[in-house]
Design a protein around this motif. Structure first.
Motif, PDB file in Angstrom:
ATOM      1  N   CYS A  40       0.819  -1.216   0.000  1.00 11.67           N
ATOM      2  CA  CYS A  40       0.000   0.000   0.000  1.00 11.67           C
ATOM      3  C   CYS A  40       0.852   1.264   0.000  1.00 11.67           C
ATOM      4  N   LYS A  41       2.063   1.187   0.534  1.00 13.40           N
ATOM      5  CA  LYS A  41       2.926   2.367   0.545  1.00 13.40           C
ATOM      6  C   LYS A  41       3.751   2.503  -0.732  1.00 13.40           C
ATOM      7  N   GLN A  42       4.174   1.370  -1.311  1.00 17.16           N
ATOM      8  CA  GLN A  42       5.105   1.440  -2.428  1.00 17.16           C
ATOM      9  C   GLN A  42       4.571   0.880  -3.740  1.00 17.16           C
ATOM     10  N   GLY A  43       3.458   0.182  -3.706  1.00 17.86           N
ATOM     11  CA  GLY A  43       2.940  -0.433  -4.922  1.00 17.86           C
ATOM     12  C   GLY A  43       3.735  -1.673  -5.278  1.00 17.86           C
ATOM     13  N   PRO A  44       3.554  -2.217  -6.478  1.00 22.72           N
ATOM     14  CA  PRO A  44       4.277  -3.424  -6.881  1.00 22.72           C
ATOM     15  C   PRO A  44       5.766  -3.136  -7.081  1.00 22.72           C
ATOM     16  N   SER A  45       6.560  -4.198  -7.041  1.00 15.59           N
ATOM     17  CA  SER A  45       8.014  -4.068  -7.091  1.00 15.59           C
ATOM     18  C   SER A  45       8.566  -4.323  -8.487  1.00 15.59           C
ATOM     19  N   ILE A  46       9.391  -3.412  -8.949  1.00 16.89           N
ATOM     20  CA  ILE A  46      10.141  -3.615 -10.194  1.00 16.89           C
ATOM     21  C   ILE A  46      11.308  -4.562  -9.910  1.00 16.89           C
ATOM     22  N   GLU A  47      11.956  -4.375  -8.758  1.00 24.86           N
ATOM     23  CA  GLU A  47      13.132  -5.156  -8.388  1.00 24.86           C
ATOM     24  C   GLU A  47      12.836  -6.651  -8.280  1.00 24.86           C
ATOM     25  N   HIS A  48      11.627  -7.021  -7.907  1.00 26.74           N
ATOM     26  CA  HIS A  48      11.255  -8.433  -7.775  1.00 26.74           C
ATOM     27  C   HIS A  48      10.459  -8.921  -8.990  1.00 26.74           C
ATOM     28  N   ASN A  49      10.553  -8.200 -10.093  1.00 31.05           N
ATOM     29  CA  ASN A  49       9.929  -8.567 -11.362  1.00 31.05           C
ATOM     30  C   ASN A  49       8.411  -8.732 -11.277  1.00 31.05           C
ATOM     31  N   GLU A  50       7.779  -7.956 -10.413  1.00 30.64           N
ATOM     32  CA  GLU A  50       6.319  -7.986 -10.348  1.00 30.64           C
ATOM     33  C   GLU A  50       5.722  -7.166 -11.490  1.00 30.64           C
ATOM     34  N   ILE A  51       6.404  -6.093 -11.843  1.00 27.23           N
ATOM     35  CA  ILE A  51       6.030  -5.258 -12.989  1.00 27.23           C
ATOM     36  C   ILE A  51       7.315  -4.848 -13.699  1.00 27.23           C
ATOM     37  N   GLN A  52       7.142  -4.290 -14.897  1.00 23.32           N
ATOM     38  CA  GLN A  52       8.289  -3.801 -15.658  1.00 23.32           C
ATOM     39  C   GLN A  52       8.591  -2.363 -15.268  1.00 23.32           C
ATOM     40  N   SER A  53       9.802  -1.942 -15.593  1.00 16.90           N
ATOM     41  CA  SER A  53      10.200  -0.560 -15.369  1.00 16.90           C
ATOM     42  C   SER A  53       9.842   0.255 -16.604  1.00 16.90           C
ATOM     43  N   PRO A  54       9.394   1.470 -16.461  1.00 14.48           N
ATOM     44  CA  PRO A  54       9.097   2.226 -15.254  1.00 14.48           C
ATOM     45  C   PRO A  54       7.681   1.922 -14.753  1.00 14.48           C
ATOM     46  N   LYS A  55       7.398   2.357 -13.524  1.00 13.12           N
ATOM     47  CA  LYS A  55       6.056   2.173 -12.970  1.00 13.12           C
ATOM     48  C   LYS A  55       5.069   3.070 -13.715  1.00 13.12           C
ATOM     49  N   CYS A  56       3.888   2.532 -13.968  1.00 13.87           N
ATOM     50  CA  CYS A  56       2.842   3.310 -14.645  1.00 13.87           C
ATOM     51  C   CYS A  56       1.943   4.043 -13.648  1.00 13.87           C
ATOM     52  N   TRP A  57       1.933   3.594 -12.401  1.00 10.02           N
ATOM     53  CA  TRP A  57       1.142   4.235 -11.352  1.00 10.02           C
ATOM     54  C   TRP A  57       1.891   4.124 -10.031  1.00 10.02           C
ATOM     55  N   VAL A  58       1.594   5.032  -9.106  1.00 12.72           N
ATOM     56  CA  VAL A  58       2.182   4.995  -7.768  1.00 12.72           C
ATOM     57  C   VAL A  58       1.115   5.360  -6.742  1.00 12.72           C
ATOM     58  N   PRO A  59       1.219   4.774  -5.532  1.00 12.97           N
ATOM     59  CA  PRO A  59       0.298   5.143  -4.452  1.00 12.97           C
ATOM     60  C   PRO A  59       0.585   6.557  -3.965  1.00 12.97           C
ATOM     61  N   LEU A  60      -0.452   7.205  -3.445  1.00 15.61           N
ATOM     62  CA  LEU A  60      -0.300   8.530  -2.861  1.00 15.61           C
ATOM     63  C   LEU A  60      -0.589   8.481  -1.365  1.00 15.61           C
ATOM     64  N   PRO A  61       0.148   9.248  -0.572  1.00 11.75           N
ATOM     65  CA  PRO A  61      -0.160   9.300   0.860  1.00 11.75           C
ATOM     66  C   PRO A  61      -1.589   9.806   1.054  1.00 11.75           C
ATOM     67  N   PRO A  62      -2.316   9.331   2.009  1.00  7.07           N
ATOM     68  CA  PRO A  62      -1.941   8.426   3.091  1.00  7.07           C
ATOM     69  C   PRO A  62      -2.106   6.951   2.747  1.00  7.07           C
ATOM     70  N   TYR A  63      -2.029   6.570   1.484  1.00  6.47           N
ATOM     71  CA  TYR A  63      -2.018   5.176   1.047  1.00  6.47           C
ATOM     72  C   TYR A  63      -3.309   4.446   1.390  1.00  6.47           C
ATOM     73  N   THR A  64      -4.400   5.093   1.129  1.00  7.84           N
ATOM     74  CA  THR A  64      -5.716   4.505   1.434  1.00  7.84           C
ATOM     75  C   THR A  64      -6.525   4.267   0.169  1.00  7.84           C
ATOM     76  N   GLY A  65      -5.875   4.185  -0.953  1.00 11.70           N
ATOM     77  CA  GLY A  65      -6.576   3.977  -2.211  1.00 11.70           C
ATOM     78  C   GLY A  65      -6.328   5.097  -3.209  1.00 11.70           C
ATOM     79  N   ALA A  66      -5.749   6.210  -2.752  1.00  6.08           N
ATOM     80  CA  ALA A  66      -5.414   7.300  -3.674  1.00  6.08           C
ATOM     81  C   ALA A  66      -4.156   6.919  -4.454  1.00  6.08           C
ATOM     82  N   TRP A  67      -4.138   7.238  -5.730  1.00  5.74           N
ATOM     83  CA  TRP A  67      -3.009   6.893  -6.582  1.00  5.74           C
ATOM     84  C   TRP A  67      -2.937   7.890  -7.725  1.00  5.74           C
ATOM     85  N   THR A  68      -1.846   7.845  -8.477  1.00  5.41           N
ATOM     86  CA  THR A  68      -1.705   8.700  -9.652  1.00  5.41           C
ATOM     87  C   THR A  68      -0.906   7.961 -10.716  1.00  5.41           C
ATOM     88  N   VAL A  69      -1.152   8.318 -11.956  1.00  2.66           N
ATOM     89  CA  VAL A  69      -0.332   7.793 -13.049  1.00  2.66           C
ATOM     90  C   VAL A  69       1.013   8.510 -13.000  1.00  2.66           C
TER      91      VAL A  69
END
Length: 128
Positions: A40-69
């Motif tokens: 919820c704080k960092q989203g999926p991991s590029i380092e662990h091959n969960e998604i490709q680089s770069p990230k297409c979206w990121v969570p926004l504080p306070p990490y309760t469902g808000a996000w941005t492209v």
């Protein structure tokens, strides 16, 4: 009389059904080793091959469902580095369904100066 009992039973079933809908079982995460605080704080991991680089979206504080492209992917950026992939959509959908519930189930408590959630065990203690 039978009709009243039937109606009362239906009303009770509807009411208990809506209460049960609020108490959904925990949804296992397919990202961040099923750790909702890190996910919820960092989203999926590029380092662990969960998604490709770069990230297409990121969570926004306070990490309760808000996000941005990030505007690093297409179609938001015509010249983006890559297209959104299934893992991007899947991780975003899971973020939207899990993170508001994770926040209401209790806050993560960091202990010590190493406050990053990925460095903390499930009891809130620093694992390094």
């Amino acid at each position: 009389m039978k009709r009243r009992i039937l109606l009362a039973g239906m009303a009770l079933a509807i009411t208990s059904g809506s209460v049960m809908a609020d108490k959904q079982p925990y949804e296992r995460l397919r990202y961040r080793q099923d750790d909702p605080f890190v996910f919820c704080k960092q989203g999926p991991s590029i380092e662990h091959n969960e998604i490709q680089s770069p990230k297409c979206w990121v969570p926004l504080p306070p990490y309760t469902g808000a996000w941005t492209v990030t505007y690093l992917c297409r179609p938001e950026n015509y010249y983006g580095a890559r297209n959104w992939q299934q893992a991007d959509y899947d991780s975003l959908n899971q973020y939207l369904s899990v993170c508001p519930k994770a926040h209401t189930s209790g806050d993560w408590k960091a202990r010590g100066s190493q406050g990053a959630p990925e460095n903390t065990d499930s009891n809130g203690y620093n694992s390094h």
